[in-house]
Scaffold this active site. Structure first.
Site, PDB file in Angstrom:
ATOM      1  N   LYS A  99       0.859  -1.168   0.000  1.00 21.75           N
ATOM      2  CA  LYS A  99       0.000   0.000   0.000  1.00 21.75           C
ATOM      3  C   LYS A  99       0.903   1.229   0.000  1.00 21.75           C
ATOM      4  CE  LYS A  99      -3.147   2.778   2.680  1.00 21.75           C
ATOM      5  NZ  LYS A  99      -3.677   3.083   4.024  1.00 21.75           N
ATOM      6  N   GLY A 160      -8.183   9.192   9.781  1.00 19.39           N
ATOM      7  CA  GLY A 160      -8.503   9.243  11.197  1.00 19.39           C
ATOM      8  C   GLY A 160      -9.592  10.226  11.584  1.00 19.39           C
ATOM      9  N   ALA A 186      -9.467   5.522   4.268  1.00 14.66           N
ATOM     10  CA  ALA A 186      -9.353   6.668   5.179  1.00 14.66           C
ATOM     11  C   ALA A 186     -10.659   7.429   5.326  1.00 14.66           C
ATOM     12  CB  ALA A 186      -8.259   7.635   4.742  1.00 14.66           C
ATOM     13  N   GLY A 187     -10.961   7.777   6.583  1.00 17.81           N
ATOM     14  CA  GLY A 187     -12.090   8.642   6.888  1.00 17.81           C
ATOM     15  C   GLY A 187     -13.335   7.947   7.385  1.00 17.81           C
ATOM     16  N   ASN A 208      -8.574   1.701   9.905  1.00 14.70           N
ATOM     17  CA  ASN A 208      -7.800   1.384  11.095  1.00 14.70           C
ATOM     18  C   ASN A 208      -8.361   2.117  12.313  1.00 14.70           C
ATOM     19  OD1 ASN A 208      -4.308   0.837  11.769  1.00 14.70           O
ATOM     20  ND2 ASN A 208      -5.841   1.344  13.247  1.00 14.70           N
ATOM     21  N   THR A 209      -8.289   3.442  12.296  1.00 15.84           N
ATOM     22  CA  THR A 209      -8.688   4.228  13.463  1.00 15.84           C
ATOM     23  C   THR A 209     -10.126   3.971  13.884  1.00 15.84           C
ATOM     24  OG1 THR A 209      -7.137   5.957  12.784  1.00 15.84           O
ATOM     25  CG2 THR A 209      -8.799   6.568  14.417  1.00 15.84           C
TER      26      THR A 209
END
Length: 256
Positions: A99, A160, A186-187, A208-209
């Site tokens: 990635k 995040g 993301a997001g 992830n977050t």
């Protein structure tokens, strides 16, 4: 229902890709990944140990024979650093699929598009399978596809942030033009965000977050799995058209 997610010629049953950062320890990371049902796990090579056998190693908890380990270049701000990080991961025996992240700004963590294109060009020539993190910009996504990237990974919102999909219209354009998988990266903040991404037709979603930062990461991982599954099924089923006025749910024929 047989509906595999095909990435770089390999079939996966899960359309959820998860990260490994921000958990309290590797044991919690393992439990969350198991609850998510994910088969691809991304690891920040510069932040999480997967290359030094003498230290506590994430791969002691996540079996590379069970999961596809996807090294990422998080924390890289130049094409040179990103390429070097990918070479390090390959030398450690992690594999060729990476990635690619080249960050352009410390505050927003938006990608540096020219540097991402440069790094992708180099890595593809060296035989890497490149999955680039990129803006939700149809032009950049098309250029990366034309370079030979195996997928494109447009952001939904800043990394995040948990804001969810801010621009579904750009994603629709990217989906219409793309011949490679489109993975929202993301997001995402909660399960409904993941469902929306899949309902739009995105092939997968990476996060992830949203999981690691939840009050109960393991329970959130399960919720994300269900959200992804529901979104994909809704996309395949085909939603009804949106209308301004009501339509009776029961047929009118044969009424008294």
């Amino acid at each position: 229902m047989k509906d595999p997610f095909v990435l770089a010629g390999k079939e996966y049953q899960s359309r959820l890709i998860v990260g490994t950062g921000k958990y309290k320890d590797f044991a919690e990371t393992k439990r969350a990944i198991e609850a998510s049902g994910a088969e691809i796990v991304t690891v920040a090579v510069r932040r999480v140990n997967i290359t030094e056998p003498g230290k506590e190693n994430l791969l002691d908890y996540i079996d590379p024979k069970v999961y596809t380990i996807l090294p990422n270049t998080a924390g890289c701000y130049t094409a040179e650093d990103a390429v070097r990080t990918c070479r390090l991961a390959r030398a450690a025996g992690i594999g060729n699929m990476v990635k690619l992240e080249v960050i352009g700004d410390e505050r927003t963590l938006f990608p540096d598009i020219p540097a991402t294109l440069e790094a992708a060009r180099i890595l593809i020539k060296e035989g890497f399978i490149v999955l680039p993190y990129i803006q939700d910009d149809p032009i950049s996504c098309k250029k990366l596809e034309e370079l030979g990237c195996a997928a494109v990974m447009p952001l939904a919102a800043p990394i995040g942030s948990g804001l969810g999909i801010r621009n579904p219209y750009n994603l629709r354009i990217i989906l219409e033009q793309s011949r490679v998988p489109v993975i929202v990266d993301a997001g995402v903040g909660t399960a409904s965000d993941a469902a929306v991404a899949l309902e739009l037709g995105c092939d997968a979603v990476l996060m992830n977050t949203a999981i690691a930062g939840a009050k109960d990461p393991v329970l959130m991982a399960e919720a994300m799995r269900l959200g992804v599954e529901a979104g994909r099924k809704a996309f395949l089923a085909g939603r009804i058209a949106k209308k301004l006025y009501a339509t009776a749910s029961s047929p009118l024929e044969g009424t008294l």
